[in-house]
Design an enzyme around this catalytic site. Structure first.
Site, PDB file in Angstrom:
ATOM      1  N   MET A  94      28.365  35.552  32.110  1.00  0.00           N
ATOM      2  CA  MET A  94      27.685  36.767  31.645  1.00  0.00           C
ATOM      3  C   MET A  94      28.473  37.374  30.481  1.00  0.00           C
ATOM      4  SD  MET A  94      25.822  38.409  34.915  1.00  0.00           S
ATOM      5  CE  MET A  94      27.178  39.324  35.598  1.00  0.00           C
ATOM      6  N   GLY A  95      29.333  36.570  29.875  1.00  0.00           N
ATOM      7  CA  GLY A  95      30.041  37.013  28.674  1.00  0.00           C
ATOM      8  C   GLY A  95      31.219  37.930  28.951  1.00  0.00           C
ATOM      9  N   PHE A 100      34.354  37.571  27.675  1.00  0.00           N
ATOM     10  CA  PHE A 100      35.290  36.555  28.139  1.00  0.00           C
ATOM     11  C   PHE A 100      36.715  37.057  28.315  1.00  0.00           C
ATOM     12  CE2 PHE A 100      32.537  33.219  25.805  1.00  0.00           C
ATOM     13  CZ  PHE A 100      31.649  33.231  26.849  1.00  0.00           C
ATOM     14  N   HIS A 101      37.312  36.593  29.411  1.00  0.00           N
ATOM     15  CA  HIS A 101      38.740  36.775  29.640  1.00  0.00           C
ATOM     16  C   HIS A 101      39.312  35.389  29.944  1.00  0.00           C
ATOM     17  CE1 HIS A 101      37.566  36.342  33.807  1.00  0.00           C
ATOM     18  NE2 HIS A 101      36.820  37.429  33.734  1.00  0.00           N
ATOM     19  N   GLY A 142      40.029  33.907  32.540  1.00  0.00           N
ATOM     20  CA  GLY A 142      39.347  33.177  33.627  1.00  0.00           C
ATOM     21  C   GLY A 142      38.182  32.349  33.087  1.00  0.00           C
ATOM     22  N   HIS A 143      37.375  32.958  32.228  1.00  0.00           N
ATOM     23  CA  HIS A 143      36.259  32.208  31.624  1.00  0.00           C
ATOM     24  C   HIS A 143      36.786  31.040  30.787  1.00  0.00           C
ATOM     25  CE1 HIS A 143      34.236  36.320  31.850  1.00  0.00           C
ATOM     26  NE2 HIS A 143      33.385  35.552  32.484  1.00  0.00           N
ATOM     27  N   GLN A 172      20.079  39.860  38.997  1.00  0.00           N
ATOM     28  CA  GLN A 172      21.126  39.797  40.021  1.00  0.00           C
ATOM     29  C   GLN A 172      21.832  41.149  40.206  1.00  0.00           C
ATOM     30  OE1 GLN A 172      23.479  36.692  37.770  1.00  0.00           O
ATOM     31  NE2 GLN A 172      25.222  37.785  38.597  1.00  0.00           N
ATOM     32  N   ASP A 213      34.496  33.994  42.809  1.00  0.00           N
ATOM     33  CA  ASP A 213      33.165  34.281  43.365  1.00  0.00           C
ATOM     34  C   ASP A 213      32.849  33.195  44.386  1.00  0.00           C
ATOM     35  OD1 ASP A 213      32.434  36.584  41.628  1.00  0.00           O
ATOM     36  OD2 ASP A 213      32.679  35.100  40.055  1.00  0.00           O
TER      37      ASP A 213
HETATM   38  O1  PAF Z   1      29.416  34.504  37.751  1.00  0.00           O
HETATM   39  C1  PAF Z   1      28.671  34.925  36.848  1.00  0.00           C
HETATM   40  O2  PAF Z   1      29.103  35.313  35.777  1.00  0.00           O
HETATM   41  C2  PAF Z   1      27.168  34.979  37.093  1.00  0.00           C
HETATM   42  O3  PAF Z   1      26.884  35.341  38.389  1.00  0.00           O
HETATM   43  C3  PAF Z   1      26.432  33.685  36.701  1.00  0.00           C
HETATM   44  C4  PAF Z   1      26.880  32.494  37.544  1.00  0.00           C
HETATM   45  C5  PAF Z   1      26.674  33.376  35.234  1.00  0.00           C
HETATM   46  C6  PAF Z   1      24.927  33.853  36.913  1.00  0.00           C
HETATM   47  O4  PAF Z   1      24.410  34.905  36.160  1.00  0.00           O
END
Ligand code: PAF
Length: 291
Positions: free
Chosen positions: A37-38, A40-41, A43-44, A68, A157
């Protein structure tokens, strides 16, 4: 063009992304997707590095998925920085950044959802009704659009990773799911885009999550097996920190996510704590310690 600058395609339309993915597959390329979901840190970026290592072409999606988020949650204020994200993804070596609009992902008439029934009932499912349905629906759509051979998700998560793995298995989706350990700040706080909401005082209190994981792990290593005793100690520790409100402290089976009375090596400790207005989660596998 700056010498040495990497090329990264930015694609906004689902149709163009699908065509690109199809042509990559036709060329025999192994593709990896990192759905995000952008904002970024590190972790991403770690998810991207893992994706890159296992593929010929790395696709990163940036989409803040409205379905969500609950009605009283932070969809509108969720941190966004597409320009910064573009630069970071390019630096890590992403080949394609897929950044669709809400209209692209949910065109008028949309009415199909993917529901994983049991593992989404517990933990975050209790306080975030509809959340996992939103996650599995968007991830299923992203898989259809980007057709990846593998997709990379963070273990922070844990329940999300469990639900997605279950969906892939149940629907015979031809995607390998790769889980990556939590990336932490030097003081132990799990990296999250939502950490940016914390005031300096709340940031200090937020350390109670990682301290809880260490406490529980330590108790287990000293021979405590009673889940109630460990949860009690963890709750006490959290309550001693200012601005905290416990959503849940759960000791559960790492596959079914059902609560256990007796803890064993491999049980999951999962936490959700509100610090100020910010809901944070963390987890560890007992006997292995915080990842
Ligand atoms: O973990 C996330 O950033 C979101 O839940 C995901 C998996 C991109 C779905 O929108």
């Amino acid at each position: 063009m700056v010498r040495g600058a990497r090329r990264m395609d930015v694609i906004e339309s689902c149709r163009s992304m699908q065509e690109k993915s199809e042509s990559l597959r036709m060329d025999g390329k192994i593709t990896a997707l990192v759905p995000t979901m952008g904002f970024f840190h590190e972790g991403h970026l770690e998810l991207m590095r893992v994706g890159k290592k296992h593929s010929d072409k790395l696709i990163v999606s940036v989409f803040v998925n409205p379905i969500q988020f609950g009605p009283s949650e932070d969809y509108d204020t969720y941190p966004r920085d597409l320009e910064g994200d573009l630069a970071k993804a390019r630096d890590v070596g992403a080949d394609i950044l897929f950044t669709p609009s809400v209209k692209e992902m949910y065109p008028e008439g949309f009415q199909t959802k993917v529901v994983v029934e049991r593992v989404t009932k517990y933990l975050c499912g209790l306080s975030r009704p509809g959340h996992f349905e939103g996650v599995t629906t968007v991830v299923a759509k992203l898989f259809q659009i980007t057709k990846p051979h593998l997709a990379v998700f963070g273990q922070k998560d844990y329940q999300q990773l469990t639900a997605i793995s279950r969906m892939v298995k149940d629907l015979f989706m031809d995607v390998k799911i790769v889980g990556v350990g939590t990336v932490r700040e030097p003081d132990g706080l799990a990296m999250s885009s939502r950490n940016s909401y914390l005031s300096p005082e709340e940031r200090t209190s937020a350390l109670c999550l990682k301290k809880s994981l260490d406490l529980a792990h330590g108790m287990f290593m000293k021979g405590v097996r009673d889940a109630g005793e460990i949860k009690g100690a963890v709750e006490n520790l959290i309550q001693k920190h200012a601005h905290t409100e416990i959503d849940y402290v759960s000791l559960c089976n790492p596959v079914t996510l059902e609560e256990v009375d007796t803890v064993s090596r491999g049980s999951l400790l999962a936490l959700a704590v509100k610090v100020g207005g910010t809901r944070l989660i963390d987890n560890c596998i007992i006997g292995r310690g915080a990842h």
